[in-house]
Design an enzyme around this catalytic site. Sequence first.
Site, PDB file in Angstrom:
ATOM      1  N   TYR A  15      -1.643 -13.263   1.041  1.00  0.00           N
ATOM      2  CA  TYR A  15      -2.527 -12.360   3.231  1.00  0.00           C
ATOM      3  C   TYR A  15      -1.702 -13.312   3.518  1.00  0.00           C
ATOM      4  CZ  TYR A  15      -3.499  -8.337   0.054  1.00  0.00           C
ATOM      5  OH  TYR A  15      -3.466  -7.759  -0.436  1.00  0.00           O
ATOM      6  N   ALA A  60       0.865  -1.635   0.076  1.00  0.00           N
ATOM      7  CA  ALA A  60       0.325   0.217   0.441  1.00  0.00           C
ATOM      8  C   ALA A  60       1.043   1.109  -0.174  1.00  0.00           C
ATOM      9  CB  ALA A  60      -0.914  -0.118   1.516  1.00  0.00           C
ATOM     10  N   HIS A  70      -9.930  -4.492   6.826  1.00  0.00           N
ATOM     11  CA  HIS A  70      -9.223  -4.480   7.543  1.00  0.00           C
ATOM     12  C   HIS A  70      -9.739  -6.111   8.879  1.00  0.00           C
ATOM     13  CE1 HIS A  70      -8.108  -0.258   7.516  1.00  0.00           C
ATOM     14  NE2 HIS A  70      -8.066  -1.304   6.452  1.00  0.00           N
ATOM     15  N   LYS A  73      -6.087   3.010   9.998  1.00  0.00           N
ATOM     16  CA  LYS A  73      -7.949   3.730  10.090  1.00  0.00           C
ATOM     17  C   LYS A  73      -9.034   3.289   9.092  1.00  0.00           C
ATOM     18  CE  LYS A  73      -7.537   7.137   8.245  1.00  0.00           C
ATOM     19  NZ  LYS A  73      -6.912   7.459   6.978  1.00  0.00           N
TER      20      LYS A  73
HETATM   21  N1  LIG Z   1      -3.029   6.359   8.415  1.00  0.00           N
HETATM   22  C1  LIG Z   1      -2.772   6.852   7.446  1.00  0.00           C
HETATM   23  O1  LIG Z   1      -1.814   8.563   7.795  1.00  0.00           O
HETATM   24  C2  LIG Z   1      -3.415   6.620   5.940  1.00  0.00           C
HETATM   25  C3  LIG Z   1      -3.949   4.957   6.332  1.00  0.00           C
HETATM   26  N2  LIG Z   1      -4.803   4.896   5.004  1.00  0.00           N
HETATM   27  C4  LIG Z   1      -5.524   3.316   5.225  1.00  0.00           C
HETATM   28  O2  LIG Z   1      -4.408   2.167   4.765  1.00  0.00           O
HETATM   29  C5  LIG Z   1      -5.601   1.970   4.129  1.00  0.00           C
HETATM   30  C6  LIG Z   1      -5.018   1.550   2.800  1.00  0.00           C
HETATM   31  O3  LIG Z   1      -5.083   2.508   1.707  1.00  0.00           O
HETATM   32  P1  LIG Z   1      -3.911   3.319   0.770  1.00  0.00           P
HETATM   33  O4  LIG Z   1      -2.059   2.904   1.195  1.00  0.00           O
HETATM   34  O5  LIG Z   1      -4.295   4.274  -0.210  1.00  0.00           O
HETATM   35  O6  LIG Z   1      -3.873   2.406   0.127  1.00  0.00           O
HETATM   36  P2  LIG Z   1      -3.852   1.475  -1.851  1.00  0.00           P
HETATM   37  O7  LIG Z   1      -5.015   1.363  -2.307  1.00  0.00           O
HETATM   38  O8  LIG Z   1      -2.214   2.461  -2.083  1.00  0.00           O
HETATM   39  O9  LIG Z   1      -3.599   0.496  -1.131  1.00  0.00           O
HETATM   40  C7  LIG Z   1      -4.802  -0.777  -0.451  1.00  0.00           C
HETATM   41  C8  LIG Z   1      -3.571  -2.313  -0.918  1.00  0.00           C
HETATM   42  O10 LIG Z   1      -4.334  -3.513  -0.042  1.00  0.00           O
HETATM   43  C9  LIG Z   1      -4.637  -4.050  -1.350  1.00  0.00           C
HETATM   44  N3  LIG Z   1      -6.065  -4.854  -1.995  1.00  0.00           N
HETATM   45  C10 LIG Z   1      -6.661  -6.125  -1.437  1.00  0.00           C
HETATM   46  N4  LIG Z   1      -7.775  -6.276  -2.056  1.00  0.00           N
HETATM   47  C11 LIG Z   1      -7.686  -5.128  -2.676  1.00  0.00           C
HETATM   48  C12 LIG Z   1      -8.681  -4.611  -3.381  1.00  0.00           C
HETATM   49  N5  LIG Z   1      -9.877  -5.340  -3.656  1.00  0.00           N
HETATM   50  N6  LIG Z   1      -8.620  -3.367  -4.478  1.00  0.00           N
HETATM   51  C13 LIG Z   1      -7.491  -2.367  -4.107  1.00  0.00           C
HETATM   52  N7  LIG Z   1      -7.376  -2.930  -3.021  1.00  0.00           N
HETATM   53  C14 LIG Z   1      -6.525  -3.696  -2.561  1.00  0.00           C
HETATM   54  C15 LIG Z   1      -3.232  -4.005  -2.278  1.00  0.00           C
HETATM   55  O11 LIG Z   1      -2.839  -4.404  -2.178  1.00  0.00           O
HETATM   56  P3  LIG Z   1      -1.508  -5.730  -2.881  1.00  0.00           P
HETATM   57  O12 LIG Z   1      -0.450  -5.060  -2.921  1.00  0.00           O
HETATM   58  O13 LIG Z   1      -2.368  -7.138  -2.419  1.00  0.00           O
HETATM   59  O14 LIG Z   1      -2.610  -5.503  -4.426  1.00  0.00           O
HETATM   60  C16 LIG Z   1      -3.092  -1.922  -2.286  1.00  0.00           C
HETATM   61  O15 LIG Z   1      -1.615  -2.373  -2.628  1.00  0.00           O
HETATM   62  C17 LIG Z   1      -6.970   2.175   4.139  1.00  0.00           C
HETATM   63  O16 LIG Z   1      -7.440   1.694   5.367  1.00  0.00           O
HETATM   64  C18 LIG Z   1      -6.764   4.218   4.694  1.00  0.00           C
HETATM   65  O17 LIG Z   1      -7.461   4.044   5.033  1.00  0.00           O
HETATM   66  C19 LIG Z   1      -4.068   5.560   4.285  1.00  0.00           C
HETATM   67  C20 LIG Z   1      -3.793   6.431   4.066  1.00  0.00           C
HETATM   68  C21 LIG Z   1      -3.281   7.339   4.911  1.00  0.00           C
HETATM   69  O1  LIG Z   2      -3.678  11.300   5.991  1.00  0.00           O
HETATM   70  C1  LIG Z   2      -5.107  11.323   4.830  1.00  0.00           C
HETATM   71  O2  LIG Z   2      -5.017  11.919   4.454  1.00  0.00           O
HETATM   72  C2  LIG Z   2      -5.540  11.292   2.654  1.00  0.00           C
HETATM   73  C3  LIG Z   2      -6.849  10.419   3.372  1.00  0.00           C
HETATM   74  O3  LIG Z   2      -7.421  10.209   1.925  1.00  0.00           O
HETATM   75  C4  LIG Z   2      -6.284   9.968   4.092  1.00  0.00           C
HETATM   76  O4  LIG Z   2      -7.017   8.013   3.600  1.00  0.00           O
HETATM   77  C5  LIG Z   2      -5.558   9.225   5.451  1.00  0.00           C
HETATM   78  O5  LIG Z   2      -5.206   9.149   6.440  1.00  0.00           O
END
Ligand SMILES: NC(=O)C1=CN([C@@H]2O[C@H](COP(=O)(O)OP(=O)(O)OC[C@H]3O[C@@H](n4cnc5c(N)ncnc54)[C@H](OP(=O)(O)O)[C@@H]3O)[C@@H](O)[C@H]2O)C=CC1
Ligand SMILES: O=C1OC[C@@H](O)[C@H](O)[C@H]1O
Length: 395
Positions: free
Chosen positions: A74, A25, A95, A113
Amino acid sequence: MCFRNRPPPPDLSTSALRFGILGAARIAPTALITPAKTHPDVVVAAIACRGKGRGEAFAQKHNIPKTFTGPTAYQDLIADPDIDAIYIALPNGLHFEWAMRALQANKHVLVEKPMTNTAAEAQQLFALASKRGLVALEAIHCTFHPALHRAREIVDSGELGHVKSVAGTFTLPSLLSPFFFHSDDPRFRYDLGGGCMMDMGVYPLAALRFITASDTAPLAVTSATATGHALDATRVDRGMHATYTLPLPPTWNPEAATKADVTAEMTVDFATPGWGPFGLLPRSIKNEITVYLEGGEVFVYNFVSPGMFHYIKVRPKCGRTRYEQAYRFRNGWGKRSWDSYRYQLEAFVDKVRGHSPALWPEPVTVITQLKIIEDVYVKAGMPPRCASSYKARDA
Ligand SMILES: NC(=O)C1=CN([C@@H]2O[C@H](COP(=O)(O)OP(=O)(O)OC[C@H]3O[C@@H](n4cnc5c(N)ncnc54)[C@H](OP(=O)(O)O)[C@@H]3O)[C@@H](O)[C@H]2O)C=CC1
Ligand SMILES: O=C1OC[C@@H](O)[C@H](O)[C@H]1O
């Protein structure tokens, strides 16, 4: 950009906590891989990614020794006896399933989250973690940073009297939105737990609950207005505005506790439209919390990523405005170079090791927040996010 001294990499103890990551991700490097580099008791040991090429490239780029790829990636990572803890950076709707599977395999879980799509799922997840003596943490990183603790301390000190209301805003302008999200982003998919309240909304909600010390109290949702996302306007919110009444502890505001006149308000948006003629004038990113008290205001700028930069403005009705910053705790604990993710990792490891973290959200805090989010959706006339179809065998 922030230029700060980075401490030298620590010597890794041979017994360090070994993390595996589910999903290559975008957030994983910021939330875990980089913070782990300065934690002497953490190793990122494995990554699981469905795509072979992508998984291998991610592992190589981030120097992760073990890669699991393919449709069973996974589950294979979770089953690896060499792994102690799993970081779940999957779309929200996945999640619950993967945290439950990881707990069933006796791994601690750090879950992005929001922890799950529903309050009932979070309850089930914490019950399993507790039954197995494992750690489960929802990664709302900003609440681990000293800046939010300092804001809470100022509000709690009584120097500005009782709290009257609190407001939190986290919005991105429509002009910048395409740089953050693709049109096929899981954030816009109802079946994957999408929606702005689920995504950006968790931050102001958690922060305003935290700063006003009402983090375990149920907030009553008094209004909620959603702006539908163009891809699924009746179920996925592009933006959300919600108001609440806040049951502050009676010691804080006895009058308000009986009259229920402490109000909270939050606004989030993935893509706030421009303003002015034809909406051509762009808006800026908004990322702030204001607590209004009898004797003035406490304002936190950049409460979401305070480690990058933030300030706390304390503005008394009478007297001089002052500005504060807090990159370490008041007692000197912490490091100037740690961001909110690093503080969060510190807390997670402390908990696993049986030490007392500087902050540890009780399950009730997380479960209540998810219940509030469900209530917001209902009040806004949208369905709450759907529960996972995954049925845990040991829950
Ligand atoms: N704490 C923070 O600051 C942040 C938190 N988040 C949270 O983190 C989580 C991931 O966000 P983000 O990094 O933007 O996500 P991404 O879209 O970059 O990554 C999500 C990952 O989920 C996997 N995946 C499995 N099934 C699916 C599906 N059906 N569709 C899409 N992806 C799938 C993919 O893994 P694979 O590599 O296996 O293909 C992909 O790498 C969310 O819950 C988001 O709320 C997001 C951004 C900031
Ligand atoms: O920090 C953030 O900012 C943008 C959001 O989309 C992301 O998921 C969040 O965690």
